[in-house]
Design a protein around this motif. Structure first.
Motif, PDB file in Angstrom:
ATOM      1  N   ALA A 167       0.829  -1.203   0.000  1.00  0.00           N
ATOM      2  CA  ALA A 167       0.000   0.000   0.000  1.00  0.00           C
ATOM      3  C   ALA A 167       0.863   1.252   0.000  1.00  0.00           C
ATOM      4  N   LEU A 213      -0.675  -8.163  -3.717  1.00  0.00           N
ATOM      5  CA  LEU A 213      -0.753  -7.006  -2.830  1.00  0.00           C
ATOM      6  C   LEU A 213      -0.369  -7.376  -1.404  1.00  0.00           C
ATOM      7  N   PHE A 216      -2.477  -4.173   2.331  1.00  0.00           N
ATOM      8  CA  PHE A 216      -3.633  -3.375   1.929  1.00  0.00           C
ATOM      9  C   PHE A 216      -4.791  -3.511   2.919  1.00  0.00           C
ATOM     10  N   ARG A 228      -2.069   2.920  -3.446  1.00  0.00           N
ATOM     11  CA  ARG A 228      -3.511   3.169  -3.501  1.00  0.00           C
ATOM     12  C   ARG A 228      -3.866   4.255  -4.530  1.00  0.00           C
ATOM     13  N   ARG A 233      -4.685   1.490  -8.912  1.00  0.00           N
ATOM     14  CA  ARG A 233      -5.918   0.724  -8.697  1.00  0.00           C
ATOM     15  C   ARG A 233      -6.530   0.282 -10.027  1.00  0.00           C
ATOM     16  N   SER A 243      -4.117 -10.950  -2.173  1.00  0.00           N
ATOM     17  CA  SER A 243      -3.846  -9.815  -1.294  1.00  0.00           C
ATOM     18  C   SER A 243      -3.452 -10.394   0.060  1.00  0.00           C
TER      19      SER A 243
END
Length: 267
Positions: A167, A213, A216, A228, A233, A243
């Motif tokens: 992130a 990811l 996040f 982000r 995105r 994720s």
């Protein structure tokens, strides 16, 4: 009927047993100076008298449920001296003055190293288990991790590659535990060596086929990070292989094998 002489002998035996019976040993006193130390303390010394860090039950703590109801103290020199630990666990917590003072007082210091592969994780577990007098428990934890890695390797998977992205806008390549997780999951890592920032512009121009990811799920911090960014995105939409929860990534520990399993299952 027991005569007077036998009573005397029996009484003497009872007194002797009282004198020579060993006193019950007190539980080991274990202090953790940071969240990574908390994980090792809870897994390897659950029956010890634990003093965990204030972050032991945060959402990004893998062992947060086991931390419920446990003593928490701030990792300061004054608190540490007052607790009188037998063993101190740390990843990054504690300064040189604190560690020197605790060691001078007889505490065994365990520094969790920044492992870059699963051999490094095994070495961390064994080093901590040795100083916690918990070698069998440490070996069982290693076997649990290795079993998970073997199970992960058996899951069918097609050759594929992906870019790891946090992130905060960073990636991790060769020479990192994240890369070892990728390899355990049968996934090729598109990142260069080490940790590096990811260019939003490069992702916009050359979006990878897949993203993995990390972090996040954290509500606090990095909510405006490059990872982000609206452009990122948009590029990642429909291309996220997995994720990974922050709890599986915050510490070089056995649960990195769980991250590999999640990653393999995602593809």
């Amino acid at each position: 009927m027991i005569g007077p002489k036998r009573l005397t002998v029996a009484g003497a035996g009872a007194i002797l047993l009282t004198v020579v019976a060993p006193a019950r040993a007190e539980p080991l006193r274990v202090m953790s100076l940071d969240q990574c130390g908390d994980q090792y303390a809870l897994a390897l010394a659950p029956h010890a008298h634990l003093a965990l860090s204030p972050r032991a039950d945060d959402p990004d703590s893998w062992m947060r449920e086991a931390a419920a109801g446990r003593q928490r103290i701030r990792p300061t020199l004054e608190a540490a001296v007052g607790f009188r630990p037998d063993v101190v666990l740390r990843y990054w917590g504690g300064d040189a003055r604190m560690l020197a003072r605790l060691e001078a007082g007889g505490a065994r210091i365990v520094t969790i190293e920044d492992a870059t592969d699963f051999d490094g994780v095994r070495a961390n577990i064994r080093a901590a288990a040795l100083k916690l007098d918990a070698v069998p428990r440490g070996e069982a934890l290693i076997e649990q991790m290795d079993r998970r890695l073997r199970e992960t390797a058996l899951v069918p998977s097609k050759p594929r590659s992906a870019l790891y992205l946090t992130a905060g806008g960073f990636t991790a390549g060769r020479g990192t535990l994240v890369d070892a997780v990728f390899r355990a999951a049968g996934l090729a890592n598109l990142a260069g060596p080490g940790f590096a920032p990811v260019s939003v512009e490069r992702i916009a121009l050359f979006p990878p086929a897949r993203f993995v990811l990390g972090f996040f799920d954290q509500v606090r911090g990095d909510w405006r990070g490059p990872g982000r960014h609206p452009v990122v995105r948009a590029a990642a939409k429909g291309r996220v292989t997995a994720s990974l929860p922050a709890a599986s990534l915050t510490c070089p520990a056995w649960f990195a094998a769980e991250a590999a399993a999640m990653l393999r299952a995602g593809g």
